[in-house]
Design a protein around this motif. Sequence first.
Motif, short mmCIF file in Angstrom:
data_model
loop_
_atom_site.label_atom_id
_atom_site.label_comp_id
_atom_site.label_asym_id
_atom_site.label_seq_id
_atom_site.Cartn_x
_atom_site.Cartn_y
_atom_site.Cartn_z
N ARG A 638 24.67 46.88 93.39
CA ARG A 638 25.46 46.95 92.16
C ARG A 638 24.55 46.54 91.00
N LEU A 639 24.72 47.22 89.88
CA LEU A 639 23.90 46.91 88.70
C LEU A 639 24.82 46.42 87.59
N SER A 640 24.36 45.43 86.83
CA SER A 640 25.21 44.95 85.72
C SER A 640 25.35 46.04 84.67
N GLN A 641 24.36 46.89 84.54
CA GLN A 641 24.43 48.06 83.68
C GLN A 641 23.38 49.06 84.18
N THR A 642 23.54 50.31 83.84
CA THR A 642 22.57 51.28 84.35
C THR A 642 21.51 51.62 83.30
N GLN A 643 21.73 51.14 82.09
CA GLN A 643 20.73 51.34 81.04
C GLN A 643 20.48 50.00 80.38
N PHE A 644 19.27 49.76 79.98
CA PHE A 644 19.06 48.55 79.18
C PHE A 644 17.89 48.73 78.23
N LYS A 645 17.87 47.86 77.20
CA LYS A 645 16.84 47.94 76.16
C LYS A 645 15.79 46.86 76.43
N PRO A 646 14.59 47.01 75.84
CA PRO A 646 13.52 46.06 76.12
C PRO A 646 13.88 44.60 75.87
N LYS A 739 18.45 49.75 100.56
CA LYS A 739 19.47 50.39 99.74
C LYS A 739 18.81 50.77 98.43
N GLU A 740 19.36 51.77 97.78
CA GLU A 740 18.65 52.28 96.60
C GLU A 740 19.62 52.51 95.45
N ALA A 741 19.17 52.27 94.23
CA ALA A 741 19.96 52.59 93.03
C ALA A 741 18.97 52.93 91.91
N GLY A 742 19.47 53.24 90.74
CA GLY A 742 18.57 53.61 89.65
C GLY A 742 19.04 53.06 88.32
N PHE A 743 18.12 52.85 87.41
CA PHE A 743 18.49 52.45 86.05
C PHE A 743 17.50 53.05 85.07
N THR A 744 17.86 52.99 83.81
CA THR A 744 17.00 53.57 82.77
C THR A 744 16.67 52.50 81.74
N LEU A 745 15.41 52.44 81.41
CA LEU A 745 15.00 51.58 80.30
C LEU A 745 14.95 52.46 79.06
#
Length: 747
Positions: A638-646, A739-745
Amino acid sequence: MKKNLLLIVVLAQCLFVSAQKLPDGKARKTIDQRVDSVLKLMSLEEKVGQMNQYNGPWAATGPLTNDNDLLGQIKSGKVGSMLNVTGAVRTKELQELALQSRLKIPLLFGQDVIHGYRTIFPIPLAEAASWDIPAIERSARVAATEVSAAGVHWSFAPMVDIARDPRWGRVMEGAGEDPYLGSLIAKARVKGFQGRGLGQTDAVMACAKHFAAYGAAVGGRDYNSVDMSLRQLHEVYLPPFKAAAEAGVATFMNSFNDLNGIPATASTYLQRDILKGQWKFKGFVVSDWGSVGEMINHGYAKDNAEAAMQATNAGSDMDMESRSNIQHLAKLVKDGKVKMAVIDDAVRRILKKKFEMGLFDDPFKYSNEAREKAQWNNTDHLAAAKDIAKKSIVLLKNNGVLPLVKEKYKSIGLVGPFVTAKSDNLGFWSYDWPDDSTRIVSVFEGVLRKKTPETKLLYAKGCNINDTSTAGFAEAIAIANQSDIIILTVGEARDMTGEAKSRSSIRLPGVQEELAKAIIATGKPVVVLVSAGRPLVFNWIADNVPAVVYTWWLGTQAGDAIGDVLFGEYNPSGKLPMSFPLTEGQIPIYYNYYSTGRPATSDSDRFYRSAYTDLSLYPKYPFGYGLSYTQFEYSDIRLSQTQFKPNEKIDVIVSVRNAGNYDGEEVVQLYVRDVTGSVVRPVKELKGFRKIFLQKGETTEVRFTIGVDDLRFYNDKLQYIYEPGEFRVFIGGNSRDVKEAGFTLIK
Ligand code: BGC
């Protein structure tokens, strides 16, 4: 509140003032001022003496040069440091000679304290398999306590070389293949050796070695050359050194290899630009044994004089055993080939450490016979050694035969060349262990202490470690036939992995595999214990026996630690710090390889396989692998958010459940992949881990926080940057099963 604060400030000021003042009211000199005042008194020859280190007359760890007048040279201030001199009595003896010199500058005594001194701990590679950072720090702490009492000021450890080639004998001394794990361990070891700070009687100076990239020797052949991109150097090989520098390591040792054509000993890039420049390292650099003079063999220096010039100008401050500095530096200065400022800088660094260690105030501070004696059989130290020995053991296979249920067996057969072995449990770099094996616990003794009084223990050696005789097989088979279960020990002798111990074949030596086949043919259940200093190849055994336990070289407490694991008093939790290859032909094999244009996803891909046609893609056991007597189940990520800023962070969370029948520990590992970058990135990189304990049936949430600093890498201009884009994140109990997930910076 304000009043209290004021009181604290005033008190602190008083303390500070009194610490800066002598009883007569004069200001106490800082260490730098004291260093300068000594330096001012020194002749050029005396300065060069400080840059010279000799081996003691009693033991050696490298090729010796005959010297008739060693003691005379100490008396005349020509020696700054000695190695391989231990013991309160001997160190005192030599220190007394140094105090007869004109300026009475004390000697520094250095020693290879690689995995313990009196209490021998598991080899460093085994300790790395514990992934238990506090236990690793404790191991170095104990070693420092023991060796400092023997008059030694300086440990030539930790070795922080990344190693991706198990043929290289020195893999045993490091923390394996991963820069992240290696960096944490480097820090822990430095902190352990240096304790509460230099100058405390139980602290020794640590030494990060071998600077740099020594572990990447071509073909895993020791002392071989290294040719690699600077990007790879910074990304993979330098991080543990940088971590050691950040942890305040007192010294560095340069290395035997050349790096991209320049011997590391004469590398200005490594020693001046990176270490003393970018990293602002304030300690000193010692050469490796003879590495200054060996630059003649490299074809880099025409003679010892040129070698001394090249090494010193490049930032190598002390010459171990090659005699180049002592014989040539003074003249080189007079001839204008080495600047006096360079000499002064080197000597200042060395003297500073002598002051910090308190040697100018009391040169005999560490040589304490009573304290030295008290280190023998210290029960706290033995307990620490057993604790990490248990944690270092890696369970590679178990079809349910382990843990052994004591009451179930009327007879246990112990077979193999390591059952009663003593010193083979210690491994390489444990030569300070005196000739007294009564304190080392063998596998036999370990099992004997655990079994019920009713269970019979049978023993047959079967064969020697490394010869061709099968004469002992018949007895071993007979013993096996009389036993309900067999514990078979196989592996390498203590001197088969270590310095100058590279092997092209990393299989079991001698006829050990044949012995295993003969024992397994009896049809009895067999548990195999593998005792070794490196990853070995033992596929037949791995594929044909019910249980395999990798026990490395575990040190003084080996037998008891193994007994605890075999009988389930400790549930194994070790995880491999190096990939174990299927065959030597796969080497080098490591989990964090760069993405290729034709990435293979299975052994059947015909064109998409950056692998061999006659071999699987996969190692026998992947990095981070190790079983437990229980099973751990991982939830999806689980991710707290899938996108985040620097300027933000994200949490990556997983639930782990102990779904088996035993309480146990698990190392939860977090890996990240940068999907697209301005340079090609590794398929996975370890970025975090937690060692957790779960009772059976228990579930816990494990949370990692990722920020841009976890996503940085060296670009093609060697800038340490992060780039916005897609990332994959993986969590699991090893580098393969995740297990695998993804996010975007985003920008
Ligand atoms: C090794 C070093 C060691 C030194 C002193 C050299 O051969 O490479 O790691 O510290 O000897 O024993």
